[in-house]
Structures are given as structure tokens and as C-alpha cells.
Design a protein around this motif. Structure first.
Motif, PDB file in Angstrom:
ATOM      1  N   PHE A   1      54.712  41.663  45.404  1.00  0.00           N
ATOM      2  CA  PHE A   1      55.476  42.765  44.838  1.00  0.00           C
ATOM      3  C   PHE A   1      54.456  44.028  44.940  1.00  0.00           C
ATOM      4  N   ALA A   2      54.797  45.311  45.458  1.00  0.00           N
ATOM      5  CA  ALA A   2      54.208  46.524  45.623  1.00  0.00           C
ATOM      6  C   ALA A   2      53.551  46.906  44.403  1.00  0.00           C
ATOM      7  N   ASP A   3      52.230  47.077  44.215  1.00  0.00           N
ATOM      8  CA  ASP A   3      51.609  47.392  42.989  1.00  0.00           C
ATOM      9  C   ASP A   3      51.489  46.206  42.128  1.00  0.00           C
ATOM     10  N   GLY A   4      51.756  45.047  42.391  1.00  0.00           N
ATOM     11  CA  GLY A   4      51.533  43.684  41.529  1.00  0.00           C
ATOM     12  C   GLY A   4      50.163  43.455  41.576  1.00  0.00           C
ATOM     13  N   ILE A   5      49.639  42.800  40.565  1.00  0.00           N
ATOM     14  CA  ILE A   5      48.256  42.566  40.488  1.00  0.00           C
ATOM     15  C   ILE A   5      48.031  41.065  40.739  1.00  0.00           C
ATOM     16  N   MET A   6      47.208  40.562  41.711  1.00  0.00           N
ATOM     17  CA  MET A   6      46.960  39.200  41.730  1.00  0.00           C
ATOM     18  C   MET A   6      45.591  39.026  41.464  1.00  0.00           C
ATOM     19  N   ARG A   7      45.374  37.997  40.456  1.00  0.00           N
ATOM     20  CA  ARG A   7      43.964  37.551  39.981  1.00  0.00           C
ATOM     21  C   ARG A   7      43.569  36.136  40.343  1.00  0.00           C
ATOM     22  N   ILE A   8      42.619  35.877  41.168  1.00  0.00           N
ATOM     23  CA  ILE A   8      42.158  34.479  41.383  1.00  0.00           C
ATOM     24  C   ILE A   8      41.114  34.052  40.289  1.00  0.00           C
ATOM     25  N   GLY A   9      41.728  33.099  39.388  1.00  0.00           N
ATOM     26  CA  GLY A   9      40.713  32.620  38.556  1.00  0.00           C
ATOM     27  C   GLY A   9      40.971  33.056  37.159  1.00  0.00           C
ATOM     28  N   ALA A  10      42.138  33.939  36.926  1.00  0.00           N
ATOM     29  CA  ALA A  10      42.474  34.147  35.615  1.00  0.00           C
ATOM     30  C   ALA A  10      44.021  34.529  35.438  1.00  0.00           C
ATOM     31  N   ASP A  11      44.404  34.381  34.260  1.00  0.00           N
ATOM     32  CA  ASP A  11      45.877  34.573  34.179  1.00  0.00           C
ATOM     33  C   ASP A  11      46.355  36.312  34.191  1.00  0.00           C
ATOM     34  N   ASP A  12      47.616  36.403  33.701  1.00  0.00           N
ATOM     35  CA  ASP A  12      48.086  37.601  33.894  1.00  0.00           C
ATOM     36  C   ASP A  12      47.580  38.668  33.052  1.00  0.00           C
ATOM     37  N   GLY A  13      46.812  38.470  31.901  1.00  0.00           N
ATOM     38  CA  GLY A  13      46.235  39.316  31.156  1.00  0.00           C
ATOM     39  C   GLY A  13      44.607  39.212  31.229  1.00  0.00           C
ATOM     40  N   ALA A  14      43.998  38.783  32.649  1.00  0.00           N
ATOM     41  CA  ALA A  14      42.716  38.623  32.845  1.00  0.00           C
ATOM     42  C   ALA A  14      41.893  37.753  31.712  1.00  0.00           C
ATOM     43  N   THR A  15      42.695  36.743  31.067  1.00  0.00           N
ATOM     44  CA  THR A  15      41.928  35.901  30.176  1.00  0.00           C
ATOM     45  C   THR A  15      42.329  34.727  30.729  1.00  0.00           C
ATOM     46  N   ASN A  16      41.950  33.720  29.956  1.00  0.00           N
ATOM     47  CA  ASN A  16      42.207  32.190  30.398  1.00  0.00           C
ATOM     48  C   ASN A  16      41.697  31.658  31.681  1.00  0.00           C
ATOM     49  N   ASN A  17      40.276  32.369  31.905  1.00  0.00           N
ATOM     50  CA  ASN A  17      39.580  32.066  33.258  1.00  0.00           C
ATOM     51  C   ASN A  17      39.663  30.825  33.629  1.00  0.00           C
ATOM     52  N   PHE A  18      39.492  30.456  34.898  1.00  0.00           N
ATOM     53  CA  PHE A  18      39.549  28.969  35.452  1.00  0.00           C
ATOM     54  C   PHE A  18      37.904  28.779  35.217  1.00  0.00           C
ATOM     55  N   GLY A  19      37.907  27.276  34.715  1.00  0.00           N
ATOM     56  CA  GLY A  19      36.629  26.705  34.277  1.00  0.00           C
ATOM     57  C   GLY A  19      36.358  25.834  35.632  1.00  0.00           C
TER      58      GLY A  19
END
Length: 184
Positions: free
Chosen positions: A125-143
Motif C-alpha cells: 500500500f503506497a505510504d503504508g508502513i512496514m515494521r519488521i520486529g514490531a506491530d502496527d503501533g511499533a510496540t509488542n516487539n519481537f523477542g
């Protein structure tokens, strides 16, 4: 990616109907943690390990929901898993629009919901933000640890593009970056 960190990128327009994500992951704890996510406004696509050790892919977009939660248990925190999410919503057969593989083997879901035919997903999606290692709120980081994260825009690849079974041990092994590049 090392434990409790994440990478972030903003998409330019991509193919929102056909794509693949492949990555190797080693969990450091049995707890809910997000492997990767994509969001734009209030719509999101999240891939995570749940607290009960299954793998969940969940998309909410404009009132439409797609969800795949594995019935298999992935509680081993001493070994690596190779996960492949293969998407092609142009397929006429519902079950062919989404496939999730772990260590070269296709997973099952108890009550899956699929994307409708030709549906645009949040990926690409244009302007969609992908985070590798975190959820859509940049929380719940991968352990844990992640390696060889590959996103292919516009192609739905099988897990054999990224790994293969060792002829001697039967263990699922990664292909080299060069082998993957020549296959995609």
C-alpha cells in the motif's frame, strides 16, 4: 534483527494482490510477539507468534477481516523456524489465495478467513508502513532473532525458493542469498 529492536520502511506503490514474505526466526521466549506488520491509518496486517505458540496472520482493512491462525504449536525456543507467507488474491480458489509454511511444510488453520478474489491487501500500500520486529503501533516487539527476511513484490513463491531439505539429515536448511536472488 536482534531481540526488542525493529526495522521500519514506508512503501511506495506495490502489487497489493501478489507477494511473498520469507524469514528465519528464533524465539527467545514463549510469549506473544510480532514478527512483522504493515499499517496505514487504522488498517493493518500483522504476523505474530501468539502466547499459546501458534502463528497468526491477521488483516483488518476497511471493515474486512482476513485471519489465519495455525493449529500447530511452535513452542521450541532453542531452534530456528523458517516461515513463508505466500499470497495471490487473484486465484479463483479461496484456499489458493493464501498459504503459510513453516520449515517447508504447509500449515493448517482451524477456522481460516480468506481474502476475497482480487482483494488488495495492506502489503504494498503506497505510504503504508512496514515494521519488521514490531506491530502496527511499533510496540509488542519481537523477542528473539530474525535472519534472511525477504519480501517479494508481485510474485508468490513456494518455500523451496528460500530453503530445502538436507538429503542426509532431512532438516530444512536455508538457501544462500545468491541462490535466492537467482530464483526470484
Amino acid at each position: 534483527i536482534m531481540a526488542d529492536t525493529y526495522l521500519q520502511r514506508t512503501f511506495t506503490a506495490g502489487d497489493r494482490k501478489t507477494w511473498t514474505v520469507s524469514w528465519w526466526v528464533k524465539r527467545s521466549k514463549e510469549a506473544e510477539s510480532c514478527c512483522w506488520s504493515v499499517d496505514k491509518s487504522s488498517d493493518f496486517l500483522i504476523n505474530r507468534f501468539e502466547a499459546d505458540n501458534d502463528i497468526d496472520l491477521y488483516e483488518h482493512a476497511g471493515g474486512t477481516t482476513m485471519r489465519w491462525t495455525t493449529t500447530e504449536d511452535y513452542s521450541d525456543i532453542s531452534g530456528w523456524y523458517h516461515v513463508v507467507v505466500k499470497v495471490d488474491t487473484t486465484q479463483s480458489t479461496e484456499a489458493d489465495r493464501f498459504r503459510l509454511y513453516v520449515n517447508g511444510v504447509e500449515t493448517t488453520a482451524a477456522t481460516p478467513t480468506y481474502w476475497v478474489q482480487d482483494q488488495n491487501t495492506q502489503m504494498g500500500f503506497a505510504d503504508g508502513i512496514m515494521r519488521i520486529g514490531a506491530d502496527d503501533g511499533a510496540t509488542n516487539n519481537f523477542g528473539g532473532y530474525m535472519a534472511q527476511f525477504v519480501y517479494t513484490d508481485g510474485a508468490a513463491y513456494a518455500p523451496t525458493t528460500f530453503g530445502s531439505f538436507d538429503a542426509t539429515t532431512g532438516e530444512w536448511k536455508p538457501k544462500s542469498d545468491g541462490e535466492i536472488r537467482s530464483a526470484v
